[in-house]
Design a protein around this motif. Structure first.
Motif, PDB file in Angstrom:
ATOM      1  N   ASP A   1       0.825  -1.209   0.000  1.00  0.00           N
ATOM      2  CA  ASP A   1       0.000   0.000   0.000  1.00  0.00           C
ATOM      3  C   ASP A   1       0.856   1.255   0.000  1.00  0.00           C
ATOM      4  N   VAL A   2       1.919   1.256   0.793  1.00  0.00           N
ATOM      5  CA  VAL A   2       2.803   2.428   0.855  1.00  0.00           C
ATOM      6  C   VAL A   2       3.487   2.651  -0.490  1.00  0.00           C
ATOM      7  N   THR A   3       3.945   1.565  -1.096  1.00  0.00           N
ATOM      8  CA  THR A   3       4.682   1.674  -2.359  1.00  0.00           C
ATOM      9  C   THR A   3       3.811   2.212  -3.484  1.00  0.00           C
ATOM     10  N   ILE A   4       2.583   1.781  -3.532  1.00  0.00           N
ATOM     11  CA  ILE A   4       1.697   2.226  -4.613  1.00  0.00           C
ATOM     12  C   ILE A   4       0.706   3.284  -4.136  1.00  0.00           C
ATOM     13  N   GLU A   5       1.050   3.943  -3.037  1.00  0.00           N
ATOM     14  CA  GLU A   5       0.337   5.126  -2.561  1.00  0.00           C
ATOM     15  C   GLU A   5      -1.154   4.892  -2.371  1.00  0.00           C
ATOM     16  N   GLY A   6      -1.448   3.946  -1.509  1.00  0.00           N
ATOM     17  CA  GLY A   6      -2.840   3.711  -1.171  1.00  0.00           C
ATOM     18  C   GLY A   6      -3.630   3.000  -2.240  1.00  0.00           C
ATOM     19  N   PHE A   7      -2.927   2.274  -3.097  1.00  0.00           N
ATOM     20  CA  PHE A   7      -3.565   1.490  -4.163  1.00  0.00           C
ATOM     21  C   PHE A   7      -4.631   0.582  -3.566  1.00  0.00           C
ATOM     22  N   ASN A   8      -5.857   0.720  -3.969  1.00  0.00           N
ATOM     23  CA  ASN A   8      -6.952  -0.059  -3.383  1.00  0.00           C
ATOM     24  C   ASN A   8      -7.491  -1.057  -4.396  1.00  0.00           C
ATOM     25  N   GLU A   9      -8.430  -1.886  -3.956  1.00  0.00           N
ATOM     26  CA  GLU A   9      -8.968  -2.941  -4.816  1.00  0.00           C
ATOM     27  C   GLU A   9      -9.758  -2.364  -5.995  1.00  0.00           C
ATOM     28  N   SER A  10     -10.584  -1.352  -5.720  1.00  0.00           N
ATOM     29  CA  SER A  10     -11.378  -0.730  -6.764  1.00  0.00           C
ATOM     30  C   SER A  10     -11.038   0.746  -6.850  1.00  0.00           C
ATOM     31  N   LYS A  11     -11.156   1.275  -8.059  1.00  0.00           N
ATOM     32  CA  LYS A  11     -10.803   2.676  -8.260  1.00  0.00           C
ATOM     33  C   LYS A  11     -11.836   3.355  -9.144  1.00  0.00           C
ATOM     34  N   SER A  12     -12.160   4.591  -8.794  1.00  0.00           N
ATOM     35  CA  SER A  12     -13.040   5.389  -9.643  1.00  0.00           C
ATOM     36  C   SER A  12     -12.178   6.214 -10.590  1.00  0.00           C
ATOM     37  N   VAL A  13     -12.641   6.342 -11.821  1.00  0.00           N
ATOM     38  CA  VAL A  13     -11.879   7.055 -12.847  1.00  0.00           C
ATOM     39  C   VAL A  13     -12.758   8.137 -13.462  1.00  0.00           C
ATOM     40  N   TRP A  14     -12.199   9.342 -13.539  1.00  0.00           N
ATOM     41  CA  TRP A  14     -12.875  10.469 -14.180  1.00  0.00           C
ATOM     42  C   TRP A  14     -11.976  10.988 -15.302  1.00  0.00           C
ATOM     43  N   VAL A  15     -12.545  11.097 -16.496  1.00  0.00           N
ATOM     44  CA  VAL A  15     -11.772  11.571 -17.649  1.00  0.00           C
ATOM     45  C   VAL A  15     -12.546  12.691 -18.335  1.00  0.00           C
ATOM     46  N   ILE A  16     -11.880  13.819 -18.561  1.00  0.00           N
ATOM     47  CA  ILE A  16     -12.477  14.927 -19.311  1.00  0.00           C
ATOM     48  C   ILE A  16     -11.656  15.102 -20.581  1.00  0.00           C
ATOM     49  N   SER A  17     -12.318  14.929 -21.722  1.00  0.00           N
ATOM     50  CA  SER A  17     -11.612  14.999 -22.995  1.00  0.00           C
ATOM     51  C   SER A  17     -12.586  15.340 -24.112  1.00  0.00           C
ATOM     52  N   ASP A  18     -12.090  16.054 -25.119  1.00  0.00           N
ATOM     53  CA  ASP A  18     -12.891  16.323 -26.307  1.00  0.00           C
ATOM     54  C   ASP A  18     -13.098  15.050 -27.134  1.00  0.00           C
ATOM     55  N   LYS A  19     -12.287  14.025 -26.856  1.00  0.00           N
ATOM     56  CA  LYS A  19     -12.413  12.740 -27.563  1.00  0.00           C
ATOM     57  C   LYS A  19     -13.049  11.700 -26.644  1.00  0.00           C
ATOM     58  N   HIS A  20     -14.067  12.138 -25.907  1.00  0.00           N
ATOM     59  CA  HIS A  20     -14.680  11.268 -24.905  1.00  0.00           C
ATOM     60  C   HIS A  20     -15.304  10.009 -25.504  1.00  0.00           C
TER      61      HIS A  20
ATOM     62  N   ILE B   1     -11.682   3.532  -4.026  1.00  0.00           N
ATOM     63  CA  ILE B   1     -13.037   3.231  -3.577  1.00  0.00           C
ATOM     64  C   ILE B   1     -12.952   2.092  -2.570  1.00  0.00           C
ATOM     65  N   HIS B   2     -13.557   2.264  -1.410  1.00  0.00           N
ATOM     66  CA  HIS B   2     -13.486   1.234  -0.385  1.00  0.00           C
ATOM     67  C   HIS B   2     -14.517   0.125  -0.601  1.00  0.00           C
ATOM     68  N   ASP B   3     -15.588   0.427  -1.313  1.00  0.00           N
ATOM     69  CA  ASP B   3     -16.608  -0.600  -1.524  1.00  0.00           C
ATOM     70  C   ASP B   3     -17.387  -0.267  -2.782  1.00  0.00           C
ATOM     71  N   VAL B   4     -17.765  -1.298  -3.525  1.00  0.00           N
ATOM     72  CA  VAL B   4     -18.575  -1.140  -4.727  1.00  0.00           C
ATOM     73  C   VAL B   4     -19.728  -2.127  -4.651  1.00  0.00           C
ATOM     74  N   LYS B   5     -20.948  -1.625  -4.762  1.00  0.00           N
ATOM     75  CA  LYS B   5     -22.127  -2.493  -4.725  1.00  0.00           C
ATOM     76  C   LYS B   5     -23.105  -2.075  -5.808  1.00  0.00           C
ATOM     77  N   GLY B   6     -23.876  -3.063  -6.280  1.00  0.00           N
ATOM     78  CA  GLY B   6     -24.871  -2.763  -7.287  1.00  0.00           C
ATOM     79  C   GLY B   6     -24.278  -2.651  -8.671  1.00  0.00           C
ATOM     80  N   GLY B   7     -25.166  -2.433  -9.631  1.00  0.00           N
ATOM     81  CA  GLY B   7     -24.689  -2.314 -11.007  1.00  0.00           C
ATOM     82  C   GLY B   7     -24.138  -3.629 -11.529  1.00  0.00           C
ATOM     83  N   ARG B   8     -23.271  -3.533 -12.530  1.00  0.00           N
ATOM     84  CA  ARG B   8     -22.719  -4.722 -13.181  1.00  0.00           C
ATOM     85  C   ARG B   8     -21.217  -4.846 -12.970  1.00  0.00           C
TER      86      ARG B   8
END
Length: 289
Positions: A194-213, A275-282
């Motif tokens: 965890d220290v080496t990868i700076e709090g790398f967790n099991e699940s991660k949320s990603v936000w991307v802003i781009s004109d080529k979305h 993200i500490h927990d992910v529920k619902g959806g697919r």
């Protein structure tokens, strides 16, 4: 003019990742053969199983590390992708060769507590470097990700279940004192990852802003197999309408997602959060291609 620069950047990053995986796998070899293995202390996962098997059958540890990981490499190739599988193959190969060459080297300490502490630190840093570079050194996490698609348990819970069983088995092979030292080494290694990868967790949320979305979204869906959501946004300074891509990935997919975004739009805004927990959806049931 821009394309050659982009190619050089990609090559540079590929070389950097390869060096980091080489360093990480080498550190794992040192942690195993110079600290843990000579003191009959094991780690979790396939590494732990390999140490036990090498002790019982009196065969080189490196052979078990490589052979026992091969089935998981195949699964990783099918479920996560070629880049991840090749990165993992390279890392596992370096780790296996490293333990073979280091096996004749005498241990730095024969104090089991010191071996557990320093072996765990070095091991955790090494594993963290490999994961951060887009690879893996242990197949149990891949299997845990697949199991969670059809079970109510998280990846972390499945990995913990596997490792409790493996570390418990060390008590019957090496004695219960060594099993407890193994738990110490495993806990320290886990924290150092965890220290080496700076709090790398099991699940991660990603936000991307781009004109080529649209291109980025389609590529995430086709190459990672993850669903994406387009959100409407507005630039505070410019007032321009913006499309925001949101998706959730697991930690093995982060390096590949960053590569996808950079290939399509190197100027895109990208934010990744834990993200500490992910529920619902697919999310849990979605296959990865």
């Amino acid at each position: 003019m821009k394309q050659p620069h982009h190619s050089k950047l990609t090559t540079k990053k590929f070389a950097l990742r390869s060096i980091m995986m080489l360093l990480g796998a080498s550190l794992v070899s040192i942690g195993l053969e110079i600290f843990l293995v000579p003191n009959n202390i094991i780690d979790g996962g396939i590494v732990g199983i390999s140490i036990i098997a090498a002790h019982l059958f009196h065969l080189p540890l490196g052979a078990f590390l490589f052979l026992l990981n091969l089935p998981f490499l195949f699964v990783g190739y099918k479920q996560i992708g070629k880049t991840f599988a090749l990165s993992t193959l390279f890392s596992v190969f370096v780790m296996s060769v490293g333990t073979t060459f280091l096996h004749p080297v005498p241990p730095i300490t024969i104090d089991p507590l010191l071996a557990a502490v320093f072996g765990g630190i070095i091991l955790g840093i090494g594993v963290g470097l490999v994961i951060r570079s887009g690879g893996s050194l242990d197949g149990t996490e891949i299997i845990a990700i697949l199991f969670t698609k059809k079970s109510p348990f998280s990846v972390g819970e499945m990995v913990m279940f596997f490792n409790v069983f493996i570390l418990g088995s060390a008590g019957f092979v090496f004695g219960w004192n060594n099993a407890m030292y193994s738990l110490i080494a495993y806990y320290i290694a886990y924290k150092m990852i965890d220290v080496t990868i700076e709090g790398f967790n099991e699940s991660k949320s990603v936000w991307v802003i781009s004109d080529k979305h649209k291109e980025i979204g389609v590529s995430i869906i086709s190459r990672l197999g993850r669903g994406v959501t387009y959100l409407n946004g507005e630039g505070a300074f410019t007032g321009d309408d913006k499309k925001v891509i949101f998706c959730v990935i697991n930690r093995l997919e982060e390096a590949k997602l960053k590569t996808i975004v950079e290939e399509i739009d190197s100027a895109a805004f990208l934010a990744v959060g834990n993200i500490h927990d992910v529920k619902g959806g697919r999310f849990k049931k979605k296959s990865i291609h």
